[in-house]
Design an enzyme around this catalytic site. Structure first.
Site, short mmCIF file in Angstrom:
data_model
loop_
_atom_site.label_atom_id
_atom_site.label_comp_id
_atom_site.label_asym_id
_atom_site.label_seq_id
_atom_site.Cartn_x
_atom_site.Cartn_y
_atom_site.Cartn_z
CG ASN A 102 -26.45 11.75 -77.50
OD1 ASN A 102 -26.46 11.47 -76.30
ND2 ASN A 102 -27.07 12.80 -77.98
CE LYS A 149 -30.54 11.70 -78.81
NZ LYS A 149 -31.57 12.17 -79.75
CG HIS A 168 -28.43 17.07 -78.51
ND1 HIS A 168 -29.81 17.00 -78.62
CD2 HIS A 168 -27.94 16.04 -79.25
CE1 HIS A 168 -30.12 15.96 -79.39
NE2 HIS A 168 -29.01 15.37 -79.78
CD GLU A 202 -32.67 15.02 -77.80
OE1 GLU A 202 -31.90 14.59 -76.92
OE2 GLU A 202 -32.95 14.38 -78.84
CD GLU A 239 -27.26 15.50 -83.53
OE1 GLU A 239 -27.09 14.28 -83.62
OE2 GLU A 239 -27.65 16.05 -82.49
N GLY A 245 -34.67 11.24 -84.10
CA GLY A 245 -35.64 10.35 -83.46
C GLY A 245 -36.92 10.16 -84.25
CB SER A 302 -33.18 8.92 -88.40
OG SER A 302 -34.20 9.43 -87.55
P1 13P Z 1 -31.37 9.66 -83.44
O1 13P Z 1 -30.24 8.90 -84.05
O2 13P Z 1 -32.14 8.84 -82.43
O3 13P Z 1 -32.23 10.31 -84.47
O4 13P Z 1 -30.72 10.84 -82.56
C1 13P Z 1 -29.75 11.65 -83.15
C2 13P Z 1 -29.18 12.52 -82.11
O5 13P Z 1 -29.84 13.40 -81.58
C3 13P Z 1 -27.78 12.28 -81.73
O6 13P Z 1 -27.31 13.29 -80.92
#
Ligand code: 13P
Length: 249
Positions: free
Chosen positions: A9, A11, A95, A97, A167, A173, A212
């Site tokens: 992903n 982003k 997601h 976010e 997640e 992150g 992560s």
């Molecule tokens: P990270 O791997 O950067 O923590 O992000 C995970 C994520 O949100 C994947 O959709």
């Protein structure tokens, strides 16, 4: 058995040129990786270029979001047909976010899941608790509410095509990963919930871990019985670390 799905992903990262360079670097690194499915979710603007650069490989294309309506006055949104035309097999929905920053609700996510299923695309449904919710011992309650709401209109006949990504928000992150035991406990809970809802088909549903994930922790997470792949953010931006997760599992 379930072939793990390891998805990148990106982003809001990578231009068209970046996406082309990534694909050219990634493909020789993973070769014809067997027993695993690999997918990449670029931003919308790089989907066409990524599709072209990945053509002929087994790497699947995923969108990071989608609107449930077939067309209409939805400025800035992207329809399922637009994604299908580019060869998308998956679309990420819900997601954290999108939930936290853009206010998406389980009810809206449910519309996306149903519309994707009706069109033959596979939803990757993201769920996960915040740190505050975990510390208040509410993790399973939150997962249950998100699953119930987001899958309220899901087509049970296509249940096996669903992908769920667990997640934990506090792991996204942050460099702070759930331990394999913590993640497995959450995944087992999700599997149990899916069994109640979809019966034996739940055993075919891939449940990815996200938060992560990196080469140093991926193998141990992926070895857990109910962890069927990863949804990788930061570590998916570099072909070296993304491929290391795939080949090192
Ligand atoms: P990270 O791997 O950067 O923590 O992000 C995970 C994520 O949100 C994947 O959709």
């Amino acid at each position: 058995m379930r072939a793990p799905l390891i998805a990148a992903n990106w982003k809001m990262h990578k231009t068209v040129a970046d996406a082309r360079a990534f694909a050219a670097d990634l493909l020789p690194r993973i070769g014809d990786a067997r027993g695993v499915e690999v997918a990449v979710a670029p931003p919308f603007t790089a989907l066409a270029a990524a599709a072209e650069a990945l053509a002929g490989s087994d790497v699947a294309l995923a969108a990071q979001n989608v609107h449930p309506a077939p067309s209409g006055a939805f400025t800035g949104e992207i329809s399922i047909d637009m994604l299908r035309e580019l060869g998308c097999r998956y679309a990420i929905v819900g997601h954290s976010e999108r939930r936290a920053i853009f206010g998406e609700t389980d009810a809206f996510i449910a519309e996306k899941v149903a519309a994707l299923q009706a069109a033959g695309l596979r939803p990757i449904l993201c769920i996960g608790e915040t740190l505050e919710q975990r510390e208040a011992d509410r993790t399973f309650e939150v997962l249950s509410t998100q699953l119930g709401g987001s899958l309220a209109s899901a087509d049970a006949a296509r249940a096996s095509e669903l992908v769920v990504a667990y997640e934990p928000v506090w792991a996204i992150g942050t460099g702070r990963t759930a331990t394999p035991e913590m993640a497995q406990a959450a995944h087992a809970f999700v599997r149990g919930w899916l069994r109640e809802r979809f019966g034996a088909d739940a055993d075919a549903i891939r449940i990815q871990y996200g938060g992560s994930m990196k080469p140093e922790n991926a193998a141990e997470l992926l070895a857990q019985p109910d962890i069927d792949g990863g949804l990788v953010g930061g570590a998916s931006l570099d072909p070296e670390s993304f491929s290391a997760i795939i080949v090192g599992r």
